[in-house]
Design a protein around this motif. Structure first.
Motif, PDB file in Angstrom:
ATOM      1  N   ILE A  21      19.011  98.318 -57.995  1.00 34.65           N
ATOM      2  CA  ILE A  21      18.166  97.379 -57.252  1.00 34.65           C
ATOM      3  C   ILE A  21      17.958  97.857 -55.821  1.00 34.65           C
ATOM      4  O   ILE A  21      16.843  97.859 -55.310  1.00 34.65           O
ATOM      5  N   SER A  22      19.052  98.287 -55.184  1.00 36.06           N
ATOM      6  CA  SER A  22      18.922  98.719 -53.793  1.00 36.06           C
ATOM      7  C   SER A  22      18.042  99.959 -53.678  1.00 36.06           C
ATOM      8  O   SER A  22      17.174 100.034 -52.800  1.00 36.06           O
ATOM      9  N   LYS A  23      18.224 100.927 -54.563  1.00 37.82           N
ATOM     10  CA  LYS A  23      17.432 102.155 -54.465  1.00 37.82           C
ATOM     11  C   LYS A  23      15.976 101.932 -54.881  1.00 37.82           C
ATOM     12  O   LYS A  23      15.068 102.557 -54.333  1.00 37.82           O
ATOM     13  N   ALA A  24      15.746 101.067 -55.832  1.00 38.68           N
ATOM     14  CA  ALA A  24      14.384 100.857 -56.325  1.00 38.68           C
ATOM     15  C   ALA A  24      13.568  99.935 -55.420  1.00 38.68           C
ATOM     16  O   ALA A  24      12.348 100.082 -55.346  1.00 38.68           O
ATOM     17  N   VAL A  45      11.012 109.585 -51.014  1.00 40.38           N
ATOM     18  CA  VAL A  45      10.977 108.197 -51.481  1.00 40.38           C
ATOM     19  C   VAL A  45      10.947 108.172 -53.002  1.00 40.38           C
ATOM     20  O   VAL A  45      11.650 107.383 -53.637  1.00 40.38           O
ATOM     21  N   GLY A  46      10.152 109.050 -53.601  1.00 39.42           N
ATOM     22  CA  GLY A  46      10.044 109.098 -55.060  1.00 39.42           C
ATOM     23  C   GLY A  46      11.366 109.409 -55.735  1.00 39.42           C
ATOM     24  O   GLY A  46      11.695 108.826 -56.766  1.00 39.42           O
ATOM     25  N   PHE A  47      12.137 110.319 -55.148  1.00 40.52           N
ATOM     26  CA  PHE A  47      13.441 110.670 -55.711  1.00 40.52           C
ATOM     27  C   PHE A  47      14.393 109.480 -55.650  1.00 40.52           C
ATOM     28  O   PHE A  47      15.069 109.171 -56.635  1.00 40.52           O
ATOM     29  N   VAL A  48      14.428 108.807 -54.519  1.00 37.29           N
ATOM     30  CA  VAL A  48      15.317 107.648 -54.361  1.00 37.29           C
ATOM     31  C   VAL A  48      14.925 106.545 -55.341  1.00 37.29           C
ATOM     32  O   VAL A  48      15.783 105.948 -56.007  1.00 37.29           O
ATOM     33  N   LYS A  49      13.630 106.271 -55.453  1.00 35.50           N
ATOM     34  CA  LYS A  49      13.152 105.232 -56.379  1.00 35.50           C
ATOM     35  C   LYS A  49      13.449 105.619 -57.824  1.00 35.50           C
ATOM     36  O   LYS A  49      13.832 104.769 -58.635  1.00 35.50           O
TER      37      LYS A  49
END
Length: 127
Positions: A21-24, A45-49
């Motif tokens: 939840i936090s990363k997405a 950002v894409g990697f974290v999501k």
């Protein structure tokens, strides 16, 4: 043993759900400002999501297949995938000198290994 495996899977699912939840859904800049989230400053950002979505899928994969009785073999498979994810997290935090997070990720890895071993070998889901 079955109860211990369910408890371990439930606890790991909560960890995966909260991390996912936090990363997405939390902006990368906010994550980077949180203790232990500094690694996100070096990631897109894409990697974290994507990691967030993978963690959300892991939370579901640790519980839902066995609960619904649909392909319960996915529970230990998910646990093996979590082991790989935690190995990557340990490398990332290790490179940053964040030994406390390396140890925490090692604990999560050990719990996942217990689930994988337990569900593949000791008490696999039947039928």
């Amino acid at each position: 043993m079955n109860l211990a495996l369910w408890i371990a899977a439930g606890l790991l699912a909560v960890v995966a759900l909260s991390g996912g939840i936090s990363k997405a859904f939390v902006p990368k800049e906010k994550l980077a400002a949180v203790h232990g989230g500094g690694w996100t400053a070096d990631a897109s950002v894409g990697f974290v999501k994507t990691l967030g979505v993978l963690e959300l899928l892991a939370a579901a994969g640790l519980i839902l297949p066995a609960t619904l009785g649909i392909a319960p073999v996915l529970v230990p498979v998910t646990a093996v995938c979590w082991i790989l994810l935690m190995a990557g997290a340990m490398i990332t935090h290790g490179r940053r000198g964040e030994s406390a997070f390396v140890v925490l990720n090692l604990v999560y890895l050990a719990v996942a290994a217990f689930i994988a071993w337990g569900r593949f070998v000791l008490e696999p889901f039947t039928g």
